[in-house]
Design an enzyme around this catalytic site. Structure first.
Site, PDB file in Angstrom:
ATOM      1  N   HIS A   1     -10.626  -5.980  -1.584  1.00  0.00           N
ATOM      2  CA  HIS A   1      -9.241  -6.231  -1.153  1.00  0.00           C
ATOM      3  C   HIS A   1      -9.175  -6.207   0.360  1.00  0.00           C
ATOM      4  CE1 HIS A   1      -9.791  -1.883  -1.581  1.00  0.00           C
ATOM      5  NE2 HIS A   1      -8.961  -1.761  -0.551  1.00  0.00           N
ATOM      6  N   PHE A   2      -8.159  -6.873   0.877  1.00  0.00           N
ATOM      7  CA  PHE A   2      -7.911  -6.899   2.322  1.00  0.00           C
ATOM      8  C   PHE A   2      -6.645  -6.111   2.622  1.00  0.00           C
ATOM      9  CE2 PHE A   2     -10.459 -10.595   1.469  1.00  0.00           C
ATOM     10  CZ  PHE A   2     -11.344 -10.628   2.526  1.00  0.00           C
ATOM     11  N   HIS A   3      -6.716  -5.310   3.672  1.00  0.00           N
ATOM     12  CA  HIS A   3      -5.539  -4.615   4.191  1.00  0.00           C
ATOM     13  C   HIS A   3      -4.896  -5.528   5.231  1.00  0.00           C
ATOM     14  CE1 HIS A   3      -6.758  -0.506   2.707  1.00  0.00           C
ATOM     15  NE2 HIS A   3      -7.925  -1.132   2.644  1.00  0.00           N
TER      16      HIS A   3
ATOM     17  N   ASP B   1       0.860  -1.188   0.000  1.00  0.00           N
ATOM     18  CA  ASP B   1       0.000   0.000   0.000  1.00  0.00           C
ATOM     19  C   ASP B   1       0.891   1.231   0.000  1.00  0.00           C
ATOM     20  OD1 ASP B   1      -1.737   2.191   0.893  1.00  0.00           O
ATOM     21  OD2 ASP B   1      -3.196   0.618   1.314  1.00  0.00           O
TER      22      ASP B   1
HETATM   23  P1  AMP Z   1      -9.752   1.210   0.465  1.00  0.00           P
HETATM   24  O1  AMP Z   1     -10.024   2.511   1.154  1.00  0.00           O
HETATM   25  O2  AMP Z   1     -10.082   0.017   1.330  1.00  0.00           O
HETATM   26  O3  AMP Z   1     -10.386   1.141  -0.900  1.00  0.00           O
HETATM   27  O4  AMP Z   1      -8.189   1.137   0.295  1.00  0.00           O
HETATM   28  C1  AMP Z   1      -7.513   1.539  -0.856  1.00  0.00           C
HETATM   29  C2  AMP Z   1      -6.057   1.541  -0.519  1.00  0.00           C
HETATM   30  O5  AMP Z   1      -5.325   1.602  -1.723  1.00  0.00           O
HETATM   31  C3  AMP Z   1      -5.596   2.734   0.340  1.00  0.00           C
HETATM   32  O6  AMP Z   1      -5.032   2.274   1.551  1.00  0.00           O
HETATM   33  C4  AMP Z   1      -4.571   3.430  -0.548  1.00  0.00           C
HETATM   34  O7  AMP Z   1      -3.488   3.942   0.187  1.00  0.00           O
HETATM   35  C5  AMP Z   1      -4.163   2.326  -1.493  1.00  0.00           C
HETATM   36  N1  AMP Z   1      -3.659   2.778  -2.783  1.00  0.00           N
HETATM   37  C6  AMP Z   1      -4.134   3.786  -3.542  1.00  0.00           C
HETATM   38  N2  AMP Z   1      -3.452   3.888  -4.696  1.00  0.00           N
HETATM   39  C7  AMP Z   1      -2.491   2.926  -4.654  1.00  0.00           C
HETATM   40  C8  AMP Z   1      -1.458   2.528  -5.545  1.00  0.00           C
HETATM   41  N3  AMP Z   1      -1.263   3.132  -6.721  1.00  0.00           N
HETATM   42  N4  AMP Z   1      -0.646   1.497  -5.159  1.00  0.00           N
HETATM   43  C9  AMP Z   1      -0.828   0.884  -3.974  1.00  0.00           C
HETATM   44  N5  AMP Z   1      -1.801   1.213  -3.088  1.00  0.00           N
HETATM   45  C10 AMP Z   1      -2.626   2.217  -3.424  1.00  0.00           C
END
Ligand code: AMP
Length: 135
Positions: A97-99, A29
């Site tokens: 997706h999972f964090h 991330d």
């Molecule tokens: P969500 O809020 O669960 O949709 O999480 C989306 C995540 O994607 C966030 O934690 C962002 O920091 C991450 N994110 C956004 N753009 C990118 C990217 N280009 N590469 C990797 N992670 C990203």
């Protein structure tokens, strides 16, 4: 229109991958909650986890367990796994997706804010996580 994560999986947007397998991938991330924050992402595109193919869901447990173990090892920390299933739950990228987030501080530590990687730091985490993933 493909999601940002579909573009990352297709190689159209750069990312630091921890692994890329047939049904699931994981990459760093770029705006982590804590350093070492990884996203576990299905190749199949659905905004909600319930929309993913059966085969993808059946494979999830093994990938989640192995990735959590790799993050735990490299970060030397406990780990949160978070799913934001829909925009009102905080989902920004409409591709389920999972964090996987290293965590310390216990139950009352805040779970907000972001860590800013220094130059090359995200890449170094990815190298160590790939090594831990490969075991
Ligand atoms: P969500 O809020 O669960 O949709 O999480 C989306 C995540 O994607 C966030 O934690 C962002 O920091 C991450 N994110 C956004 N753009 C990118 C990217 N280009 N590469 C990797 N992670 C990203």
């Amino acid at each position: 229109m493909p999601s940002l994560f579909a573009k990352i999986i297709a190689g159209e947007v750069p990312a630091q991958f921890v692994f890329q397998e047939r049904l699931w991938v994981a990459f760093m991330d770029i705006k982590p909650t804590n350093p070492g924050h990884v996203l576990l992402v299905p190749r199949a595109e659905s905004p909600f986890i319930s929309g993913l193919p059966e085969e993808t869901l059946a494979a999830l447990g093994a990938y989640a367990a192995r990735l959590v173990a790799a993050v735990r090892q490299v970060a030397a920390a406990d780990v949160n796994v978070v799913l934001n299933d829909g925009p009102a739950a905080g989902q920004v990228v409409p591709h389920a997706h999972f964090h996987v987030i290293p965590r310390s501080g216990g139950a009352h530590a805040p779970f907000a804010g972001h860590y800013a990687y220094r130059d090359g730091e995200l890449e170094r985490w990815a190298v160590r996580l790939r090594a831990a993933w490969d075991g």
